[in-house]
Design an enzyme around this catalytic site. Structure first.
Site, PDB file in Angstrom:
ATOM      1  N   GLY A  29      17.214  12.736 155.692  1.00  0.00           N
ATOM      2  CA  GLY A  29      16.049  12.652 154.815  1.00  0.00           C
ATOM      3  C   GLY A  29      16.400  12.819 153.348  1.00  0.00           C
ATOM      4  O   GLY A  29      17.358  13.491 152.993  1.00  0.00           O
ATOM      5  N   ILE A  40       3.277   7.958 152.468  1.00  0.00           N
ATOM      6  CA  ILE A  40       2.596   8.619 151.348  1.00  0.00           C
ATOM      7  C   ILE A  40       3.198   8.162 150.027  1.00  0.00           C
ATOM      8  O   ILE A  40       2.914   8.723 148.984  1.00  0.00           O
ATOM      9  CB  ILE A  40       2.647  10.152 151.474  1.00  0.00           C
ATOM     10  CG1 ILE A  40       4.084  10.670 151.505  1.00  0.00           C
ATOM     11  CG2 ILE A  40       1.903  10.594 152.721  1.00  0.00           C
ATOM     12  CD1 ILE A  40       4.200  12.182 151.394  1.00  0.00           C
ATOM     13  N   LYS A  70      16.650   0.502 146.939  1.00  0.00           N
ATOM     14  CA  LYS A  70      15.614   0.465 145.901  1.00  0.00           C
ATOM     15  C   LYS A  70      14.576   1.571 146.129  1.00  0.00           C
ATOM     16  O   LYS A  70      14.238   2.326 145.213  1.00  0.00           O
ATOM     17  CB  LYS A  70      14.943  -0.908 145.909  1.00  0.00           C
ATOM     18  CG  LYS A  70      14.237  -1.232 144.617  1.00  0.00           C
ATOM     19  CD  LYS A  70      13.573  -2.590 144.672  1.00  0.00           C
ATOM     20  CE  LYS A  70      14.521  -3.700 144.254  1.00  0.00           C
ATOM     21  NZ  LYS A  70      13.840  -5.014 144.201  1.00  0.00           N
ATOM     22  N   GLN A  90      12.620   7.220 145.300  1.00  0.00           N
ATOM     23  CA  GLN A  90      12.378   8.530 145.893  1.00  0.00           C
ATOM     24  C   GLN A  90      13.107   9.617 145.094  1.00  0.00           C
ATOM     25  O   GLN A  90      12.559  10.677 144.793  1.00  0.00           O
ATOM     26  CB  GLN A  90      12.898   8.475 147.334  1.00  0.00           C
ATOM     27  CG  GLN A  90      12.745   9.718 148.122  1.00  0.00           C
ATOM     28  CD  GLN A  90      11.399   9.745 148.811  1.00  0.00           C
ATOM     29  OE1 GLN A  90      10.369   9.445 148.208  1.00  0.00           O
ATOM     30  NE2 GLN A  90      11.385  10.103 150.067  1.00  0.00           N
ATOM     31  N   GLU A 118      12.747  15.465 150.101  1.00  0.00           N
ATOM     32  CA  GLU A 118      12.718  16.844 149.604  1.00  0.00           C
ATOM     33  C   GLU A 118      13.934  17.167 148.745  1.00  0.00           C
ATOM     34  O   GLU A 118      13.806  17.775 147.680  1.00  0.00           O
ATOM     35  CB  GLU A 118      12.669  17.845 150.762  1.00  0.00           C
ATOM     36  CG  GLU A 118      11.888  17.400 151.975  1.00  0.00           C
ATOM     37  CD  GLU A 118      10.389  17.586 151.859  1.00  0.00           C
ATOM     38  OE1 GLU A 118       9.955  18.341 150.984  1.00  0.00           O
ATOM     39  OE2 GLU A 118       9.666  16.945 152.649  1.00  0.00           O
TER      40      GLU A 118
END
Lengths: 332, 749
Positions: free
Chosen positions: B713, B477, B644, B649, B716
């Site tokens: 992760g 996404i 990168k 993110q 978030e």
């Protein structure tokens, strides 16, 4: 969007005839607002009269004024050398509005004729006197954080409107006492900025004093002494690409620390650019000082009244006036 | 424009985005862009009332309009096979019922799809939609959270599930709070906020046969969408194909299959043609969920030296009248700090609105705004540096589960963040720092996010020409999934990334979770790792079995592979090519599929990502305008796969957090139960001019307990805590504590 006819007349006269004789015809220039209105079903012209190629694209120096053709792009005005030299306030105001992409499409005439961004106007599920006269004002008892504090009667008429005019350019033009040149099928006329926009009163659907079929051909801005001491201050919810919560166009003519002439106009506070005549009068002849600016701001705020969500404008607006004056005067 | 700096130095050069060229040249095909000769267009008509029923629909004028193929509503829908028969008279669905599109005449929220026009062209469909006449019978609606707050209750879902984490939670001594030396209590509010990715949700639905469906649908999980549609239309899973190769942002809006997707499938069934349906920007506010309006009360007790002795955290979130959306709002408070006495309560408020959903950092971004604001308030009350207060209450083990952390370098994050930001230059007194006539504020906040790893499969294929194809039904996404996976595969196989192709976003690929919960790298990355390792081993065995192979006597852990060339050890000058092995064995390709999942380590360790944000704001004392001038963010998310994309993110998370803190707010006129901010002119997200330099740092130490790649992760945690850091900086600048987001001019002047 409703299907429509598209025509491209070759002369100004022909364009005016096409619109003046058909109440369901509309001019289109940059289309940056009209297309949105059509998508939302608020404007549903049967005929679009494209004026983009008409010869109204010049910026010309005349005797004692600057004439800017109605089809000059906002970005062209904002970067035009003569404008920057003689009327920097215009460039400041234009650059405070919209985005680079929009300024590359939007014309001067279209900028003046853009409609309010009141959400009740854009969503047909809500009542709106400007969209459907007599249906009620959604904002009056609703969410009115962006709405007017000036030009609103003590007890607003439920058939009226508390929306604000969104243009930055028109605020600067109002401070500079520009004139709008219009042409209709009965001829030409010149409308001073002070008379161009209307307060909503009992006809909120009518933003301006233009008649049907009248076309803006140019704006004329008197050569003035406002080159050095001007500032356009725009208070907004993000750093760019947001409509004004409150904006102030300040232009001063200062001679030896004394104000010879002052011009002040505000955006985001009324159904039209709001000239601060009382404050201007108060500043005239005074020595430059923050105290004087503060007094002028207080005078300017006389008659302002707030609704449920926009009382902050009563606090921000005087501060913005003082700040704009200070920046115009070079006081830090 | 955000400009991320990279310190410490990158351990190896980051692979550029494998699909970057496709995206910037417009060659990437998004859901709405698949070409079909006989494509029809659907336009939804949505309810203008918040509660009631459809009294009458007059579709005749629309049906007679040019190009119209069908006008579909509950009166003539071809029907979703899985929906139960409609009752007469219609009854309101019990809580826990997913919204059923064109099911009966009942209205649950303003913006609910009530009818749909399908036409030859989009313009014809739009025009005809304006001709459909709908009469409503209205009922009194409740959409105002504040006015209805007293009716909030424990979710039915939680009442039924004794092991739900949302059960009332108490640990330690209930009297710790009243007897604390220093006490603080405050209520924090976050408004409804919408994901609003730039690409609107869109679908093209194609019935290939009566029992075979293909959809090109913007979503975050092709496998879950496949399962959902198969169930809805009572088809075998393999008869439903879902494709979502490129996604223009989602932030959680694409986790579920929403009514518009089902509507498009119905339309295609009805007109027997492929049908495209694209949500307009205004429908994006009522069709694909949102971050729920949430009110939180936090009470804290501490010693005078700043040791937390008690925390209570009560959170109440908004949900619809037909579904319960629960999110982690109060959960972080149990794990974040070493506090013996902690209580949490979680309640839901059912309103006549559409159901909220997960939005970046769901629950945690909300909860940590409250917790980290409260910490800042406590630090001020104690006259203690906010960072020092956090250090004094650092949790060395998980205080909730009484387990060791799998890894935690939060103190290192604090150190890096504080040093790079120049936190030591902060003068403690609010309003004490100024620059150019503006008030300057420094604020910080911690962040955390739970570790999620779901069973995932990946297939790795070595082809005869030495190129590699890796496949998994995972998604991208925006974070750069294909790039990171390519990098993982390249490292293991010793093949140039240029020779690797990674396929995703197609439900016919090996099973993988959707992209949510920051689980993709930990889950799918592990599967890719395992599949590539298995493939390599298989190829090495095949290579060793060739007569006279230099690999037959090699020690497996000494083998070095570079550019597809296998050396028995680092000193060796002779090598075997992967292609030689396939050629010798006359194999067109060699492939391995592996499934990767968590094991018993989940019960032995508590697993989280940690981090912190440092923010400088400038506030105009005259206009109240707040601008963020500088952000330093540091995260400990285990091993960084690609610096990168990881940096991007993090920047994206900070940008989202700035929006959350300063401008994002969906405002409803409760008289109508309808939003007044349904466009980008009124729903503000940050523009370039709002985004300052953002410096991103990572601890970059593998977490050896979580998975074979040591990576956790990042998606978030990048946003969690940012809003609090901004709010804390605004307090430091102005002395005003804003507890209701967003922090706008009207709250400061």
């Amino acid at each position: 969007m409703k299907a429509f006819e598209y025509v491209r007349p070759s002369t100004i006269r022909e364009a005016i005839e096409l619109v003046a004789t058909n109440p369901k015809a509309q001019f289109i220039a940059g289309g940056t607002n009209l297309i949105d209105l059509m998508k939302h079903g608020i404007a549903a012209p049967e005929k679009l009269v494209d004026i983009n190629h008409l010869p109204l694209k010049k910026i010309e120096k005349r005797d004692d004024f600057l004439r800017i053709g109605a089809l000059v792009l906002n970005s062209e005005v904002a970067s035009h050398k003569r404008v920057l030299a003689s009327h920097p306030l215009l460039a400041q105001a234009l650059n405070a509005g919209a985005s680079g992409q929009l300024r590359n499409m939007a014309t001067v005439g279209g900028n003046l004729l853009q409609r309010t961004r009141c959400p009740y106007f854009y969503d047909r599920a809500f009542p709106c006197n400007k969209r459907i006269p007599g249906s009620g004002c959604g904002a009056l008892g609703g969410i009115n954080r962006m709405h007017a504090i000036f030009g609103v009667p003590e007890k607003p008429d439920p058939k009226s409107c508390i929306a604000v005019h969104p243009s930055d350019l028109s605020v600067a033009l109002s401070a500079l006492e520009a004139t709008v040149l219009v042409q209709g099928h009965r001829g030409e006329r010149q409308i001073p900025m002070a008379d161009f926009y209307r307060l909503p009163n009992n006809r909120p659907e009518q933003d301006t004093t233009l008649s049907n079929g009248e076309l803006i051909t140019a704006v004329e801005i008197p050569d003035a002494v406002f080159q050095k001491h001007v500032h356009y201050l725009k208070v907004r919810d993000r750093a760019s690409y947001a409509f004004a919560l409150v904006s102030v166009a300040a232009a001063l003519d200062i001679d030896q620390n004394r104000i010879k002439t002052a011009r002040l106009s505000m955006g985001g506070v009324a159904h039209k650019p709001w000239r601060l005549f009382d404050a201007e009068k108060m500043l005239t002849g005074q020595a430059v000082s923050e105290t004087v600016f503060r007094q002028a701001a207080e005078a300017a705020m006389q008659g302002a009244r707030a609704f449920e969500h926009n009382a902050y404008k009563l606090r921000v607006a005087p501060n913005a006036i003082v700040q704009a004056l200070k920046l115009a005067a070079g006081l830090s | 424009m955000a400009n991320a700096h990279l310190r410490p130095a990158e351990p190896e050069p980051s692979l550029n985005r494998v699909d970057g060229r496709l995206k910037v040249t417009g060659a990437a095909t998004y859901s709405a862009e698949y070409p079909f000769d006989n494509l029809a267009h659907a336009v939804l008509i949505t309810s203008t009332i918040a509660k009631g029923r459809i009294a009458n629909i007059n579709a005749k004028p629309a049906e007679a309009a040019p190009g119209v193929l069908a006008v579909i509503s509950h009166k003539n829908t071809p029907g979703v096979p899985a929906y139960p028969p409609v009752k007469q008279p219609a009854e309101r669905a019990p809580i826990g019922t997913a919204f059923r599109v064109f099911y009966d005449e009942l209205i649950y929220f303003s913006g609910q799809p009530v009818a749909m026009v399908v036409a030859q062209t989009l313009e014809q469909a739009q025009h005809a939609a304006s001709l459909v006449e709908i009469d409503y019978q209205t009922e009194t609606h409740q959409t105002d959270f504040v006015a209805n707050r007293s009716t909030a209750a424990i979710a039915v879902n939680v009442q039924r599930n004794k092991t739900s984490p949302f059960q009332d939670y108490d640990r330690g001594d209930p009297d710790a709070l009243p007897s604390a030396e220093v006490k603080l209590e405050a209520t924090y509010t976050i408004p409804t906020q919408h994901h609003q990715p730039l690409e609107p949700h869109a679908i093209i639905a194609v019935w290939e046969a009566d029992d075979k469906l293909t959809v090109y649908d913007k979503n975050q999980g092709v496998k879950s969408a496949q399962g959902n549609l198969a169930q809805a239309f009572k088809l075998p899973r393999e008869q439903v194909k879902v494709n979502a190769q490129f996604i223009g942002g989602a932030f959680g809006s694409g986790i579920r299959v929403w009514p518009h997707t089902v509507a498009a499938v119905l339309a295609a069934k009805q007109v027997k043609r492929p049908v495209k349906l694209v949500l307009g920007r205004e429908l994006m506010f009522t069709s694909v969920g949102y971050r729920p309006f949430t009110v939180q009360k936090i009470a804290m007790g501490a010693t005078k030296t700043g040791i937390l002795t008690a925390i209570t955290h009560e959170g109440t979130g908004q949900t619809s009248a037909y579904e319960e959306h629960l999110e982690r709002t109060i959960l972080a408070t149990r794990a974040m700090y070493a506090c013996l006495n902690v209580s949490t309560r979680y309640r839901l408020l059912n309103l006549d609105v559409n159901t909220p959903t997960w939005m970046r950092g769901p629950g945690d971004a909300t909860g940590m705004f409250a917790l980290e604001s409260a910490l800042d308030e406590l630090a001020f009350a104690l006259q203690l540096d906010p960072l020092e207060l956090r250090l004094r209450n650092h949790a060395d083990a998980d205080p909730e589960r009484n387990l060791p952390w799998s890894a935690k370098s939060l103190k290192e994050c604090y150190r890096i963040g504080a040093e790079e930001f120049g936190w030591k230059n902060r003068k403690p007194e609010p309003r004490s720092m100024q620059a150019d006539g503006l008030l300057v504020g420094y604020g910080m906040a911690s962040s955390l996010y739970g570790f999620h790893r779901h069973p995932s499969k990946a297939k790795a294929v070595m082809q005869a020409d030495g190129s590699v194809v890796i496949q998994s039904a995972t998604m991208d996404i925006g974070p750069g999934t294909g790039t990171a996976m390519t990098q993982i595969a390249a490292r293991i196989l010793g093949v140039s990334p240029k020779k690797i192709r990674f396929d995703l976003g197609d439900s016919s690929l090996p099973d993988a979770p959707g992209q949510n919960g920051s689980a993709t790298i930990p889950s799918v990355g592990s599967a890719v790792h395992d599949a590539c390792k298995a493939l390599k081993n298989k190829l090495l065995i095949l290579g060793a079995s060739m007569p006279g192979s230099i690999l037959s006597s090699a020690w497996p852990d000494e083998i070095v592979i570079k550019n597809g060339r296998i050396y028995p050890n680092a000193e060796s000058r002779s090598s075997v090519l992967y292609t030689d092995i396939l050629k010798y064995h006359k194999l067109p390709q060699v492939e391995m599929t592996e499934e990767s999942k968590s094991g018993p380590e989940r019960d032995q360790y508590s697993m989280y990502s940690f981090g912190c944000h440092f923010v400088e704001v400038h506030v105009s004392p005259v206009t109240g305008e707040v601008r963020v001038k500088r952000v330093v963010t540091c995260a400990d998310v285990g091993k960084i796969i690609n610096y990168k994309t990881a940096r991007s993110q993090s920047i994206g998370g900070v940008v989202g957090g700035i929006g959350m803190a300063l401008m994002e707010e969906s405002v409803m006129d409760h008289r109508y139960g309808r939003y007044v901010t349904s466009d980008f002119a009124s729903y503000h997200i940050p523009v370039h001019a709002d985004i300052p330099q953002i410096e991103v740092f990572f601890v970059d130490q593998p977490d050896v307990h979580v998975n074979p790649i040591g990576a956790k992760g990042l998606g978030e945690i990048a946003i969690v805590g940012v809003a609090a850091a901004v709010a804390n900086a605004v307090f430091h600048a102005t002395g005003k504590r804003v507890r209701e987001l967003p922090i706008t001019v009207d709250k400061l002047v």
